[in-house]
Design a protein around this motif. Structure first.
Motif, PDB file in Angstrom:
ATOM      1  N   GLU A 264       0.820  -1.214   0.000  1.00  0.00           N
ATOM      2  CA  GLU A 264       0.000   0.000   0.000  1.00  0.00           C
ATOM      3  C   GLU A 264       0.849   1.258   0.000  1.00  0.00           C
ATOM      4  N   ALA A 265       2.036   1.179   0.622  1.00  0.00           N
ATOM      5  CA  ALA A 265       2.913   2.351   0.706  1.00  0.00           C
ATOM      6  C   ALA A 265       3.849   2.471  -0.483  1.00  0.00           C
ATOM      7  N   GLY A 266       3.729   1.575  -1.471  1.00  0.00           N
ATOM      8  CA  GLY A 266       4.577   1.657  -2.659  1.00  0.00           C
ATOM      9  C   GLY A 266       6.009   1.251  -2.427  1.00  0.00           C
ATOM     10  N   ILE A 267       6.270   0.400  -1.434  1.00  0.00           N
ATOM     11  CA  ILE A 267       7.623  -0.049  -1.115  1.00  0.00           C
ATOM     12  C   ILE A 267       7.964  -1.268  -1.963  1.00  0.00           C
ATOM     13  N   ASP A 268       9.207  -1.351  -2.416  1.00  0.00           N
ATOM     14  CA  ASP A 268       9.652  -2.466  -3.248  1.00  0.00           C
ATOM     15  C   ASP A 268       9.638  -3.775  -2.466  1.00  0.00           C
ATOM     16  N   LEU A 269       9.161  -4.834  -3.131  1.00  0.00           N
ATOM     17  CA  LEU A 269       9.240  -6.192  -2.599  1.00  0.00           C
ATOM     18  C   LEU A 269      10.129  -7.022  -3.515  1.00  0.00           C
ATOM     19  N   VAL A 270      10.580  -8.170  -3.023  1.00  0.00           N
ATOM     20  CA  VAL A 270      11.516  -8.978  -3.794  1.00  0.00           C
ATOM     21  C   VAL A 270      11.285 -10.462  -3.518  1.00  0.00           C
ATOM     22  N   ASN A 271      11.518 -11.288  -4.547  1.00  0.00           N
ATOM     23  CA  ASN A 271      11.537 -12.751  -4.404  1.00  0.00           C
ATOM     24  C   ASN A 271      10.255 -13.325  -3.806  1.00  0.00           C
ATOM     25  N   SER A 591      -1.597 -11.411  -1.931  1.00  0.00           N
ATOM     26  CA  SER A 591      -1.897 -12.567  -2.774  1.00  0.00           C
ATOM     27  C   SER A 591      -1.690 -12.231  -4.242  1.00  0.00           C
ATOM     28  N   GLU A 592      -2.226 -11.099  -4.675  1.00  0.00           N
ATOM     29  CA  GLU A 592      -2.041 -10.693  -6.069  1.00  0.00           C
ATOM     30  C   GLU A 592      -0.559 -10.507  -6.389  1.00  0.00           C
ATOM     31  N   ALA A 593       0.191  -9.930  -5.450  1.00  0.00           N
ATOM     32  CA  ALA A 593       1.610  -9.691  -5.686  1.00  0.00           C
ATOM     33  C   ALA A 593       2.382 -11.004  -5.840  1.00  0.00           C
ATOM     34  N   VAL A 594       2.118 -11.968  -4.965  1.00  0.00           N
ATOM     35  CA  VAL A 594       2.804 -13.267  -5.068  1.00  0.00           C
ATOM     36  C   VAL A 594       2.463 -13.947  -6.388  1.00  0.00           C
ATOM     37  N   LEU A 595       1.198 -13.941  -6.743  1.00  0.00           N
ATOM     38  CA  LEU A 595       0.780 -14.583  -7.989  1.00  0.00           C
ATOM     39  C   LEU A 595       1.341 -13.854  -9.209  1.00  0.00           C
ATOM     40  N   ALA A 596       1.436 -12.521  -9.135  1.00  0.00           N
ATOM     41  CA  ALA A 596       2.008 -11.765 -10.253  1.00  0.00           C
ATOM     42  C   ALA A 596       3.482 -12.112 -10.431  1.00  0.00           C
ATOM     43  N   ALA A 597       4.207 -12.231  -9.316  1.00  0.00           N
ATOM     44  CA  ALA A 597       5.624 -12.597  -9.403  1.00  0.00           C
ATOM     45  C   ALA A 597       5.789 -14.013  -9.949  1.00  0.00           C
ATOM     46  N   LEU A 598       4.954 -14.945  -9.485  1.00  0.00           N
ATOM     47  CA  LEU A 598       5.017 -16.320  -9.987  1.00  0.00           C
ATOM     48  C   LEU A 598       4.674 -16.391 -11.475  1.00  0.00           C
ATOM     49  N   THR A 637      12.836 -28.149 -15.060  1.00  0.00           N
ATOM     50  CA  THR A 637      14.000 -28.057 -14.194  1.00  0.00           C
ATOM     51  C   THR A 637      14.425 -26.597 -14.045  1.00  0.00           C
ATOM     52  N   GLU A 638      15.247 -26.352 -13.064  1.00  0.00           N
ATOM     53  CA  GLU A 638      15.686 -24.985 -12.776  1.00  0.00           C
ATOM     54  C   GLU A 638      16.516 -24.429 -13.921  1.00  0.00           C
ATOM     55  N   ARG A 639      16.344 -23.135 -14.202  1.00  0.00           N
ATOM     56  CA  ARG A 639      17.173 -22.431 -15.167  1.00  0.00           C
ATOM     57  C   ARG A 639      18.320 -21.777 -14.398  1.00  0.00           C
ATOM     58  N   ALA A 640      19.530 -22.259 -14.604  1.00  0.00           N
ATOM     59  CA  ALA A 640      20.671 -21.828 -13.795  1.00  0.00           C
ATOM     60  C   ALA A 640      20.883 -20.315 -13.842  1.00  0.00           C
ATOM     61  N   ALA A 641      20.628 -19.705 -15.002  1.00  0.00           N
ATOM     62  CA  ALA A 641      20.877 -18.266 -15.140  1.00  0.00           C
ATOM     63  C   ALA A 641      20.012 -17.445 -14.194  1.00  0.00           C
ATOM     64  N   GLN A 642      18.828 -17.977 -13.850  1.00  0.00           N
ATOM     65  CA  GLN A 642      17.926 -17.214 -12.988  1.00  0.00           C
ATOM     66  C   GLN A 642      18.390 -17.164 -11.534  1.00  0.00           C
ATOM     67  N   ARG A 643      19.358 -17.982 -11.184  1.00  0.00           N
ATOM     68  CA  ARG A 643      19.925 -17.881  -9.846  1.00  0.00           C
ATOM     69  C   ARG A 643      20.652 -16.549  -9.645  1.00  0.00           C
ATOM     70  N   GLY A 644      21.094 -15.960 -10.750  1.00  0.00           N
ATOM     71  CA  GLY A 644      21.877 -14.728 -10.652  1.00  0.00           C
ATOM     72  C   GLY A 644      21.058 -13.461 -10.633  1.00  0.00           C
ATOM     73  N   GLU A 645      19.721 -13.573 -10.566  1.00  0.00           N
ATOM     74  CA  GLU A 645      18.886 -12.380 -10.582  1.00  0.00           C
ATOM     75  C   GLU A 645      17.733 -12.503  -9.590  1.00  0.00           C
ATOM     76  N   GLN A 646      17.109 -11.364  -9.326  1.00  0.00           N
ATOM     77  CA  GLN A 646      15.983 -11.300  -8.401  1.00  0.00           C
ATOM     78  C   GLN A 646      14.807 -10.595  -9.076  1.00  0.00           C
ATOM     79  N   ILE A 647      13.613 -10.995  -8.672  1.00  0.00           N
ATOM     80  CA  ILE A 647      12.388 -10.375  -9.183  1.00  0.00           C
ATOM     81  C   ILE A 647      11.930  -9.326  -8.177  1.00  0.00           C
ATOM     82  N   HIS A 648      11.904  -8.070  -8.594  1.00  0.00           N
ATOM     83  CA  HIS A 648      11.438  -6.967  -7.751  1.00  0.00           C
ATOM     84  C   HIS A 648      10.047  -6.529  -8.188  1.00  0.00           C
ATOM     85  N   LEU A 649       9.302  -6.026  -7.249  1.00  0.00           N
ATOM     86  CA  LEU A 649       7.890  -5.718  -7.503  1.00  0.00           C
ATOM     87  C   LEU A 649       7.470  -4.552  -6.629  1.00  0.00           C
ATOM     88  N   ARG A 650       6.666  -3.677  -7.192  1.00  0.00           N
ATOM     89  CA  ARG A 650       6.037  -2.633  -6.377  1.00  0.00           C
ATOM     90  C   ARG A 650       4.659  -2.303  -6.953  1.00  0.00           C
TER      91      ARG A 650
END
Length: 692
Positions: A264-271, A591-598, A637-650
């Motif tokens: 609600e406060a527009g703060i960044d979330l991650v992972n 809930s919407e944020a988690v599902l959007a990230a997934l 299976t896991e994509r190895a390249a994605q270990r090197g990055e993070q998903i940010h959301l606001r």
């Protein structure tokens, strides 16, 4: 030989009595906001949450001379004080036999990927200090006769950095920190639910001003909701994880966390894609993780169908009694579900089997009075017919008794005593359990000092998304202590905790208007409907088993629910329901944020990692049971390249924006030099971006 621990010792480590709260201080003034008279408290810093991480931040702030107060929905009633497992782990530096190796520990903490390397190193370096200070405050961590801390191996920990003072370790942590907070005179406003973060400014100049909270004791004709305004120069979010997000959850009831507040406060979330799921007892009774010696004692696991018929269902998945029993044992230190451990008849095949049983409407139990039944056509169970890791562990522990309950009583009598306190005698009756949501590894995005994207606002504990994909068991307790201390150091060093001096009236008016817009008695949306909708959707489509179409459909439903809440509000017929209605509004957003990230992760080709399997018809891996491939659970299976990055959301203007960024690095070869680096500490340059 059985260990004979006196009952008084078991009682002291199981029935942990929390300290009485001191008398509260009154409000400094009353402010007229939106036609209501709202009490005002002003402090240099306000900590939201009275768990181990929040209390650590408050204690460290007060030790540095800062004006700090704690607000709590229910003092000593959150996740830290009320949840855990039979050996609730504190994960610290110090390998099993070779002394401290902080770089190796940092590598273990971040090994799952999607975690900043500098954050992992900060957690490793801070762990010894965190543990030592807890011991100084009286935490009874076990030692050998030479003063060395007793340690054992836990999840994602191959060298044994885990220690514990029993199933109430985190509650004991809360107790000693609470006693210190009371000794230091830190005010704690209990039965106070933070419902809105107040801010001022825009862009890079936007900053936190305080919070609006609801306190039932303040309800009156002039203040019908019982609102209270807490103004501060620094705000620490430490209210834990979103425990109410899932129906199948091991969190204590009423744990809503801070994610919705931050959104609600527009703060960044991650992972937000990363959570933990594992076996535990149902929250309808006494929610508790069944890791450690509960499964290492090797109880018989079975299910009951609706007619009461018993099913030895694990025998459908493992090829021999030895393989079945050895993998039940491994759940003790491989507790979280992990997609790759479904393969090659690994330990997470146990989780999948339990998930399938409960999805089919069967109830699953552990029976500590029976050894595992044999797999058809295989030899009977025997302690001498286990894989080497299980056989040697039990032999070294002296757990060679005939029955699981005897082995459990020998290895960990507290595990039995704990359930007995809640009227469940596992020595006499089977224990019902399931696969539950246990921990959110993602959360609010922070830097190495716990700072969020909103100036003046920090996040620590499970509220902070520092963990990446996987983490060693207990590393969350360690991270909360380390970042509680780090946030306090930064706030004090930068002089942020000077008493607030007013100027919050406009933000308070906006906050009260937003609360009124959500609480509408005429709305058709009641709390039961929202709760059922959110929890069912998350448990069925965002649990340990996911698929792309299911997540996309669930996301569309979550967006529709939030649009309806925005347009029609939430029915809150009684003032007593106001806080819960606002929290469920925040859970709907989370809930919407988690599902959007997934959904984003899967759409980008994301594979199975951590505690989630991404099911797909074109998946490269398929688990197998005794009768053959389980094609319905073929997964990417896991994509190895994605270990090197993070998903940010606001959340901006009512919509969720998603970006990715690379993990921050850490140069393991860089070395400090005293004379060169001391001035950075003396002048405070270590708190600047880049570290001086």
């Amino acid at each position: 030989m059985s260990v004979n621990v006196p009952e008084a010792i078991l009682d002291a480590l199981t029935d942990v009595e929390m300290p009485r709260l001191p008398p509260e201080r009154g409000a400094t003034e009353t402010m007229r906001v939106g036609g209501w008279d709202i009490p005002v408290h002003r402090h240099g810093c306000v900590v939201v949450g009275s768990g181990a991480a929040g209390l650590r931040a408050a204690v460290e702030l007060r030790r540095r001379g800062c004006d700090v107060a704690v607000v709590s929905q229910s003092a000593w009633g959150g996740t830290s004080a009320c949840s855990g497992s039979d050996k609730q782990t504190l994960h610290t530096a110090n390998t099993a036999d070779r002394g401290d190796d902080l770089k190796a520990m940092a590598r273990a903490i971040r090994a799952g990927g999607a975690m900043d390397a500098d954050t992992a190193y900060v957690e490793a370096v801070g762990s010894a200090r965190a543990m030592a200070s807890l011991q100084y405050l009286g935490l009874p961590l076990p030692q050998d006769r030479f003063g060395g801390t007793l340690r054992y191996q836990t999840d994602h920990d191959e060298v044994g950095r885990a220690t514990s003072c029993g199933p109430r370790t985190s509650r004991l942590m809360v107790k000693v920190l609470a006693e210190e907070a009371i000794r230091l005179g830190i005010p704690l406003l209990n039965q106070t639910t933070a419902v809105r973060i107040l801010t001022a400014g825009s862009g890079a100049a936007r900053h936190a001003l305080g919070i609006l909270a609801i306190r039932p004791r303040h309800r009156s004709e002039a203040n019908p909701l019982g609102l209270v305004l807490l103004e501060c120069a620094a705000l620490v979010l430490a209210a834990g994880g979103p425990g109410e997000l899932y129906r199948d959850s091991v969190y204590p009831n009423g744990c809503f966390g801070s994610l919705g507040l931050a959104l609600e406060a527009g703060i960044d979330l991650v992972n937000l894609t990363e959570s933990q799921f594992g076996i535990g007892t149902r929250r309808e009774g006494f929610p508790w993780n069944l890791s450690g010696t509960y499964v290492q004692a090797l109880p018989h696991i079975y299910s009951l169908d609706q007619s009461g018929a018993e099913h030895h269902f694990l025998a459908d998945y493992y090829r021999s009694t030895r393989e079945l029993a050895s993998n039940v044992f491994r759940k003790g230190y491989q507790w979280p579900f992990h997609a790759t451990r479904m393969l090659d008849f690994g330990s997470s095949l146990v989780d999948l089997a339990i998930h399938r049983e409960t999805s089919a409407g069967r109830r699953v139990f552990m029976d500590f009075n029976r050894n595992p039944l044999p797999v058809p056509g295989s030899a009977p169970f025997g302690l001498d017919d286990l894989d080497e890791d299980a056989r040697s562990y039990l032999a070294t522990a002296g757990a060679t008794q005939a029955l699981p309950i005897e082995r459990l009583r020998h290895m960990n009598p507290l595990a039995i005593e704990l359930y007995r306190r809640y009227k469940i005698d596992i020595a006499a009756e089977p224990l019902e359990f399931a696969v539950n949501n246990q921990h959110m590894n993602g959360g609010i995005a922070v830097d190495t000092w716990g700072r969020t994207s909103l100036a003046g606002c920090y996040a620590v504990g499970e509220a902070a998304g520092t963990h990446g994909v996987t983490r060693p068991g207990g590393a969350a307790l360690n991270a909360g202590q380390v970042f509680g201390t780090r946030a306090a150091e930064d706030i004090a060093a930068r002089g942020l905790a000077a008493p607030a001096a007013g100027g919050i009236a406009a933000a308070a008016e906006e906050g009260v208007a937003a609360i009124r817009a959500t609480l509408r008695p005429e709305s058709p949306l009641g709390l039961p409907k929202i709760r059922e909708s959110v929890q069912a959707r998350m448990s069925e489509h965002a649990g340990m088993i996911c698929d792309g179409p299911g997540v996309a459909s669930a996301l569309a439903e979550a967006r529709a629910l939030n649009a309806e809440i925005e347009a029609r509000g939430i029915a809150s017929g009684r003032a007593a329901e106001a806080a819960r209605a606002l929290q469920w509004r925040q859970m709907a957003l989370a809930s919407e944020a988690v599902l959007a990230a997934l959904d984003h992760f899967i759409a980008q080709g994301g594979g199975s990692r951590g505690a989630r399997a991404i099911i797909a018809a074109d998946g490269e891996a398929v688990p197998r049971g005794r009768a053959g491939a389980l094609e319905d659970y073929r997964f990417r299976t896991e994509r190895a390249a994605q270990r090197g990055e993070q998903i940010h959301l606001r959340r901006e203007d009512g919509a969720i924006r998603i970006t990715t960024r690379p993990n921050r690095p850490f140069d393991e070869d860089a070395k400090s030099f005293f004379e060169r680096d001391w001035p950075d500490w003396l002048t405070g340059r270590i708190y600047e971006p880049g570290g001086g």
